[in-house]
Design a protein around this motif. Sequence first.
Motif, PDB file in Angstrom:
ATOM      1  N   PHE A 170       0.865  -1.180   0.000  1.00  0.00           N
ATOM      2  CA  PHE A 170       0.000   0.000   0.000  1.00  0.00           C
ATOM      3  C   PHE A 170       0.903   1.232   0.000  1.00  0.00           C
ATOM      4  CE2 PHE A 170      -3.025  -2.867   2.173  1.00  0.00           C
ATOM      5  CZ  PHE A 170      -4.201  -2.545   1.513  1.00  0.00           C
ATOM      6  N   ARG A 221      -0.754  -5.577   3.614  1.00  0.00           N
ATOM      7  CA  ARG A 221      -0.575  -6.134   2.263  1.00  0.00           C
ATOM      8  C   ARG A 221      -1.891  -6.036   1.513  1.00  0.00           C
ATOM      9  NH1 ARG A 221       3.047 -11.591   3.540  1.00  0.00           N
ATOM     10  NH2 ARG A 221       4.625 -10.442   4.712  1.00  0.00           N
ATOM     11  N   ASN A 222      -1.818  -5.517   0.302  1.00  0.00           N
ATOM     12  CA  ASN A 222      -3.030  -5.383  -0.511  1.00  0.00           C
ATOM     13  C   ASN A 222      -3.315  -6.723  -1.187  1.00  0.00           C
ATOM     14  OD1 ASN A 222      -5.193  -4.250  -1.718  1.00  0.00           O
ATOM     15  ND2 ASN A 222      -4.033  -2.844  -3.029  1.00  0.00           N
ATOM     16  N   ARG A 234      -5.810  -7.631   5.089  1.00  0.00           N
ATOM     17  CA  ARG A 234      -4.999  -6.586   4.444  1.00  0.00           C
ATOM     18  C   ARG A 234      -4.211  -5.790   5.487  1.00  0.00           C
ATOM     19  NH1 ARG A 234      -9.504  -6.543   0.397  1.00  0.00           N
ATOM     20  NH2 ARG A 234      -8.561  -7.695  -1.307  1.00  0.00           N
ATOM     21  N   GLU A 235      -4.699  -5.804   6.706  1.00  0.00           N
ATOM     22  CA  GLU A 235      -3.948  -5.216   7.827  1.00  0.00           C
ATOM     23  C   GLU A 235      -3.861  -6.308   8.887  1.00  0.00           C
ATOM     24  OE1 GLU A 235      -5.592  -1.565   9.442  1.00  0.00           O
ATOM     25  OE2 GLU A 235      -4.622  -1.938  11.371  1.00  0.00           O
TER      26      GLU A 235
END
Length: 489
Positions: A170, A221-222, A234-235
């Motif tokens: 991100f 991470r996306n 994603r978090e």
Amino acid sequence: MASQEDIFKKVVSHCKEYGFIFQSSEIYDGLSAIYDYGQNGVELKNNIKNYWWKAMVQFNENIVGIDSAIFMHPKIWKASGHVDSFNDPMIDNKDSKKRYRADDLIENKIAQYENKGKTDKAKKLTDDLTKCLQESDLEGMYNLIVEHEIACPFSGTRNWTKVRQFNLMFGTQMGSDVEEAETIYLRPETAQGIFVNFLNVQKTGRMKIPFGIAQIGKAFRNEIIARQFIFRMREFEQMEMQFFVRPGEEMKWFEHWKNERLKWHLAMGLGESKYRFHVHEKLAHYANAAEDIQFEFPFGFKEMEGIHSRTNFDLNQHQQFSGKKLQYFDPELNQNYVPYVVETSVGLDRTFLAVMCASYKEEEIVNGDKTDVRVVLALPAFLAPVKVAILPLMKKDGLPEKARQIMDSLKQEYSCAYDEKDAIGKRYRRNDAIGTPFCITVDHQTLEDNTVTIRYRDSMQQERIPIDAIENIVREKLKVGVKEVKLVV
Ligand code: ATP
């Protein structure tokens, strides 16, 4: 018997119903693959963190901790290789507009072949996929999808785009001046914060090789497909330790940390058969050995922790990109060198999920001619959000006051909950559902002889004990056998 899929669904709804995990921004219909930890979840999560921190930092004289910032200089991600190669291969279905990880689609096909007993086909496709991943051959992956007639699970069509690389970091802008604003990244791993602080810690802590630096923190991470609840978010949070060693000694330490980390997992008591090692077929650009500790989730064996021998890649890269020396003078060898690194990296949320899945139980209780289902979270006692529930049998006759006295003396040491609402049986069940290992019931006899009833969550057995004995019993049962565990590899 409930299928594994059903059990997983039940665990997910139990997490919500009992204040462990909520979908982030739920009243706005949620944010995909982002979750919030509730009042019980945060306690369990903190207890896992403490368990890790104690096992890594407190028990090892040569490991210290840090807490580095999430934002770091953008060059760090160039040096680490994340800007150029922290990618996943993605593919879109033009009809459903759904996006997939190409390797995931192929792996699902392999599983289908295996389930149908087509082992030759499964093996051939595994080899072909491994080759494509090793060579970053995107066209090759696309050809495999076409050749094996892999269809989109939503549209059922095979109308695919080409396979492209998708960077998982991100980015955001730092600085108020739009023209000059610089793209910086939310860290995709906590490890780099350790590498760039290697010399700060070594010098100020007068650390001698071999030594380690540990850190717990958020990573972002996306992910292309984020699913299976908190398994892929994603978090998320990582608990990482980088162990700095003499060049040439890394394989010895790699074996050492593999064993130590497995012991840590086993000591939670979730069941030895639920763990296995998985050797990486494709090594990351920085590694000369890598294995995962996998856990058997209801959706199969999946990675929980990675143990990687990262060579001196990261420190070398940071030397080169920063122009600063990151070397260690080894007094025994009378020599300067860039240390090699063995990393242990475990997902906090995945550990949480493993604990929840292994602890969730539905028990049939026969009571006369009636059967009833008891939902119990048989958490490792030392991880339970509430250790002791204090329950006055009635809301009168001085019982609440006596119960409060007991609570006040215990809460200095242990997280306790006081509950006087509803019938005692209901209160026991509420505590079973959040995994409270001990319930203390205060009744009229307590006022006479200072004894209480202690009820154990797993056996549901009850014992009459003096108030003075509570603390010893609780302390004894909360011990965790980090050192006693028998190693099974
Ligand atoms: P995966 O193959 O499942 O994507 P990874 O190999 O990329 O994981 P690492 O980079 O080795 O994972 O990260 C170390 C640990 O961090 C993993 O073992 C996992 O427990 C955790 N982790 C990684 N990605 C996620 C995520 N998206 N959500 C939750 N935990 C994660």
